[in-house]
Design an enzyme around this catalytic site. Sequence first.
Site, PDB file in Angstrom:
ATOM      1  N   TYR A   4      -1.829  10.265  -2.632  1.00 50.96           N
ATOM      2  CA  TYR A   4      -2.037  11.460  -3.474  1.00 50.96           C
ATOM      3  C   TYR A   4      -1.012  12.543  -3.113  1.00 50.96           C
ATOM      4  O   TYR A   4      -0.569  13.290  -3.982  1.00 50.96           O
ATOM      5  CB  TYR A   4      -3.456  12.021  -3.291  1.00 50.96           C
ATOM      6  CG  TYR A   4      -4.579  11.190  -3.882  1.00 50.96           C
ATOM      7  CD1 TYR A   4      -4.366   9.899  -4.364  1.00 50.96           C
ATOM      8  CD2 TYR A   4      -5.870  11.711  -3.973  1.00 50.96           C
ATOM      9  CE1 TYR A   4      -5.409   9.150  -4.885  1.00 50.96           C
ATOM     10  CE2 TYR A   4      -6.919  10.974  -4.498  1.00 50.96           C
ATOM     11  CZ  TYR A   4      -6.681   9.689  -4.944  1.00 50.96           C
ATOM     12  OH  TYR A   4      -7.734   8.957  -5.464  1.00 50.96           O
ATOM     13  N   ASP A  15       0.860  -1.195   0.000  1.00 50.70           N
ATOM     14  CA  ASP A  15       0.000   0.000   0.000  1.00 50.70           C
ATOM     15  C   ASP A  15       0.895   1.243   0.000  1.00 50.70           C
ATOM     16  O   ASP A  15       1.843   1.341   0.786  1.00 50.70           O
ATOM     17  CB  ASP A  15      -0.873  -0.017   1.265  1.00 50.70           C
ATOM     18  CG  ASP A  15      -1.810   1.174   1.338  1.00 50.70           C
ATOM     19  OD1 ASP A  15      -2.971   1.032   0.927  1.00 50.70           O
ATOM     20  OD2 ASP A  15      -1.377   2.240   1.803  1.00 50.70           O
ATOM     21  N   MET A  16       0.608   2.181  -0.901  1.00 55.59           N
ATOM     22  CA  MET A  16       1.417   3.405  -0.981  1.00 55.59           C
ATOM     23  C   MET A  16       1.175   4.277   0.250  1.00 55.59           C
ATOM     24  O   MET A  16       0.070   4.325   0.783  1.00 55.59           O
ATOM     25  CB  MET A  16       1.037   4.199  -2.231  1.00 55.59           C
ATOM     26  CG  MET A  16       1.097   3.426  -3.523  1.00 55.59           C
ATOM     27  SD  MET A  16       2.711   2.744  -3.858  1.00 55.59           S
ATOM     28  CE  MET A  16       3.582   4.212  -4.346  1.00 55.59           C
ATOM     29  N   ASP A  23      -4.146   2.462  -4.944  1.00 52.48           N
ATOM     30  CA  ASP A  23      -2.764   2.476  -4.432  1.00 52.48           C
ATOM     31  C   ASP A  23      -2.370   1.180  -3.712  1.00 52.48           C
ATOM     32  O   ASP A  23      -1.471   1.186  -2.878  1.00 52.48           O
ATOM     33  CB  ASP A  23      -2.550   3.688  -3.514  1.00 52.48           C
ATOM     34  CG  ASP A  23      -3.119   3.497  -2.113  1.00 52.48           C
ATOM     35  OD1 ASP A  23      -4.115   2.755  -1.969  1.00 52.48           O
ATOM     36  OD2 ASP A  23      -2.568   4.089  -1.169  1.00 52.48           O
ATOM     37  N   GLU A  24      -3.046   0.088  -4.045  1.00 51.97           N
ATOM     38  CA  GLU A  24      -2.742  -1.173  -3.346  1.00 51.97           C
ATOM     39  C   GLU A  24      -2.663  -2.344  -4.295  1.00 51.97           C
ATOM     40  O   GLU A  24      -3.447  -2.423  -5.243  1.00 51.97           O
ATOM     41  CB  GLU A  24      -3.886  -1.522  -2.369  1.00 51.97           C
ATOM     42  CG  GLU A  24      -3.956  -0.654  -1.179  1.00 51.97           C
ATOM     43  CD  GLU A  24      -5.271  -0.842  -0.434  1.00 51.97           C
ATOM     44  OE1 GLU A  24      -5.741  -1.984  -0.328  1.00 51.97           O
ATOM     45  OE2 GLU A  24      -5.808   0.174   0.025  1.00 51.97           O
ATOM     46  N   ARG A  77       0.486  14.809   9.684  1.00 50.24           N
ATOM     47  CA  ARG A  77      -0.187  13.957  10.686  1.00 50.24           C
ATOM     48  C   ARG A  77       0.389  14.211  12.076  1.00 50.24           C
ATOM     49  O   ARG A  77      -0.314  14.101  13.077  1.00 50.24           O
ATOM     50  CB  ARG A  77      -0.058  12.473  10.318  1.00 50.24           C
ATOM     51  CG  ARG A  77      -0.845  12.120   9.059  1.00 50.24           C
ATOM     52  CD  ARG A  77      -0.827  10.634   8.751  1.00 50.24           C
ATOM     53  NE  ARG A  77      -1.115  10.411   7.336  1.00 50.24           N
ATOM     54  CZ  ARG A  77      -1.415   9.235   6.802  1.00 50.24           C
ATOM     55  NH1 ARG A  77      -1.463   8.157   7.555  1.00 50.24           N
ATOM     56  NH2 ARG A  77      -1.658   9.130   5.512  1.00 50.24           N
TER      57      ARG A  77
HETATM   58  P1  TTP Z   1      -5.340   5.305   1.545  1.00 50.54           P
HETATM   59  O1  TTP Z   1      -4.415   4.209   1.152  1.00 50.54           O
HETATM   60  O2  TTP Z   1      -6.481   4.958   2.431  1.00 50.54           O
HETATM   61  O3  TTP Z   1      -4.545   6.452   2.325  1.00 50.54           O
HETATM   62  P2  TTP Z   1      -3.189   7.153   1.968  1.00 50.54           P
HETATM   63  O4  TTP Z   1      -2.437   6.422   0.930  1.00 50.54           O
HETATM   64  O5  TTP Z   1      -3.441   8.597   1.692  1.00 50.54           O
HETATM   65  O6  TTP Z   1      -2.428   7.099   3.344  1.00 50.54           O
HETATM   66  P3  TTP Z   1      -1.764   5.810   4.042  1.00 50.54           P
HETATM   67  O7  TTP Z   1      -0.298   6.100   4.074  1.00 50.54           O
HETATM   68  O8  TTP Z   1      -2.354   5.799   5.403  1.00 50.54           O
HETATM   69  O9  TTP Z   1      -2.100   4.613   3.268  1.00 50.54           O
HETATM   70  O10 TTP Z   1      -5.913   5.975   0.255  1.00 50.54           O
HETATM   71  C1  TTP Z   1      -5.152   6.108  -0.943  1.00 50.54           C
HETATM   72  C2  TTP Z   1      -5.567   7.381  -1.656  1.00 50.54           C
HETATM   73  O11 TTP Z   1      -6.938   7.324  -1.970  1.00 50.54           O
HETATM   74  C3  TTP Z   1      -5.387   8.606  -0.805  1.00 50.54           C
HETATM   75  O12 TTP Z   1      -4.076   9.141  -0.923  1.00 50.54           O
HETATM   76  C4  TTP Z   1      -6.442   9.519  -1.316  1.00 50.54           C
HETATM   77  C5  TTP Z   1      -7.536   8.609  -1.826  1.00 50.54           C
HETATM   78  N1  TTP Z   1      -8.671   8.543  -0.903  1.00 50.54           N
HETATM   79  C6  TTP Z   1      -9.757   9.397  -1.108  1.00 50.54           C
HETATM   80  O13 TTP Z   1      -9.782  10.149  -2.078  1.00 50.54           O
HETATM   81  N2  TTP Z   1     -10.792   9.368  -0.223  1.00 50.54           N
HETATM   82  C7  TTP Z   1     -10.819   8.533   0.843  1.00 50.54           C
HETATM   83  O14 TTP Z   1     -11.790   8.551   1.633  1.00 50.54           O
HETATM   84  C8  TTP Z   1      -9.707   7.648   1.043  1.00 50.54           C
HETATM   85  C9  TTP Z   1      -9.703   6.698   2.221  1.00 50.54           C
HETATM   86  C10 TTP Z   1      -8.659   7.694   0.162  1.00 50.54           C
HETATM   87 CA    CA Z   2      -4.879   2.146   0.278  1.00 54.54          CA
HETATM   88 CA    CA Z   3      -2.162   4.144   1.023  1.00 52.13          CA
END
Ligand code: TTP
Ligand code: CA
Ligand code: CA
Length: 633
Positions: free
Chosen positions: A23, A18-19, A120-121, A60
């Site tokens: 964004y 997972d990235m 992103d996964e 954060r």
């Molecule tokens: P996530 O993988 O949930 O979060 P993240 O990558 O920003 O942070 P983390 O390091 O904790 O994994 O989501 C991936 C992308 O998807 C995130 O960067 C933005 C988008 N996204 C939305 O647009 N709305 C949302 O409600 C969520 C959860 C994610």
């Molecule tokens: Ca994710």
């Molecule tokens: Ca992520």
Amino acid sequence: MPVARPEPQEPRVIAHVDMDCFYVQVEQRRNPALRGQPTAVVQYNDWKGGGLIAVSYEARKFGVKRSMRGDEAKMVCPSINLVQVPVARDKADLNVYRSAGSELVAILSTKGKCERASIDEVYLDLTDAAKEMLLESPPELLELIFEEATKSNILGLPSDIGNREDSVRAWLCRADADYQDKLLSCGAIIVAQLRVKVLEETEFTCSAGIAHNKMLAKLVSGMHKPAQQTVVPSSAVQDFLVSLPIKKMKQLGGKLGSSLQDDLGVKTVGDLLSFAEEKLQEYYGVNTGTWLWKIARGISGEEVEDRLLPKSHGCGKTFPGPKALRNNASVKSWLDRLCEELSERIQSDLNQNKRIAQTLTLHARASKGNECDSIKKFPSKSCPLRYGTGKIQEDAMKLFESGLHDFLGSQNTKWSITSLSVSASKIFDIPSGTSSILRYIKGPNSTVSPANLDCSLPQDPSLGNKLYITPNHEEQCEPSSSEKEDRGKNSNLDKQHQVKEEKRMSKKLTDVKGTCSILKFLSQSSPVVNEKRKLDSLTCSHPGPESSSEPNKAEEHKSAQPFDRNKSNPSGSNSASSSTWMFNVEDIDPAVVEELPPEIQREIHGWIRPPKHSSSKTRGSTISSYFQPAKRS
Ligand code: TTP
Ligand code: CA
Ligand code: CA
């Protein structure tokens, strides 16, 4: 309801990658001045500074959270950089993030079966790569262990003894480890190498979980973030799961998880352990009961799917607070924009990847009267997907009206919509054999290109799963030379996809047979199918392009005519015409038949050399359903 999948005979090595603050990382790469700074990506919206959708790890630390709006984030972290999501059609345009996600997939898929799970996964099945490493260069014989691997977090490994990296290295290299742990060590080294490669080639950091199944890998990939990986040896599973809140488990975030909490008092996975399998089966049925019993013990047989492209396409928009939509005209105006984007994306998926989506779904959030939070949910509605922006817009609006009707019931009250989305799902690859079959059907000089196929909505919802594809008049089977050139310039991902395509095709042909096999591809399933069968010299004709779009009353009338097998079709034509496909089963090229699923091959062979009692063939079985008219209610 979830169902337990058969467990593998041999241990698997599965990773979930997972990235980190995805964004934000994409925006930081576009503007390196943002690196290392508290940054958040904000959804386009002028209400209270817009909603945060991604937050950097620096931000954060100040307490900035995704649930905040821009104004609030500025209050807790005045130095935060707020970056607006790119906008198109007055809504977020996520294309830049989608293609960044594809970069990750292109790198990770080089090491094993790869499933793109979200923007992103990915999941990776590294079993073969780990076995190979164990045979050729087992960690215990390596002089140097890849440094990033020694930074792994190993569940169950005491963290207070000496140098952590030394103890991780020792764990990875244990000569007396069991086979499962040895494979996991190899998996950890491979994932560390992949993560470093991702960083070098894309400038993005990611985190990962490495375990013996998808469920555990996913549960731990976010446990140590950013830029770290976590390994789950079998011996650590029980302790890890015991205190885990039940709602954190995949598929238990919703109703089933709530029922476990409210009806059985199960708050953690540990609580679930005290229920016998039979008891869980009593409450939730045999399949789900067994599934619950197994996941409580960390057992899951779910396989990594071989899929580098997304499973569905969705476009949505929220309308918070005063932005809520309150009449049909404003809903239509937004739905039109969402559908336009959806249409572009499925069309490009069709052109680039030769994939077809079958189902259009509309989701909405709504409230009625003066209730801010209606108890009754706006029901999601689906229908077969027709290609073409206008058709998608038309169908989406009908779905909305139908959903609103159900939502309001008999009440004649005001309503407001706070979120709308449309999605295209049940996507399948066009089988590679299809073009040769269609070429055969149309004769050697006439061919069909998927890009020229027009999918029409059947009128009968009971036929919802059927794919309606009719060839247009200008048809091509092989890509034109310019198309070939374009494909030659495709990204790494596309190339890998094409290479894998061949390998997977035989499996896919069988996989898709239930819902969208080559049969359906061939099948016009039109209400006016004309058919004539001879066992020794079989000729079948099928009407060509025929829209059965629901809104078209004239066509509706035509389609409603009862089918009579003994008569020619209502157009009066039984011969080959621009709208009729003719072919002779006797002349089927054996190479074409070999591309079909085995049961269909048997059936065709049966026709060519009919068994004595071939008339006993039942309606609806495999290929025969293609030659027979679809049942209409
Ligand atoms: P996530 O993988 O949930 O979060 P993240 O990558 O920003 O942070 P983390 O390091 O904790 O994994 O989501 C991936 C992308 O998807 C995130 O960067 C933005 C988008 N996204 C939305 O647009 N709305 C949302 O409600 C969520 C959860 C994610
Ligand atoms: Ca994710
Ligand atoms: Ca992520």
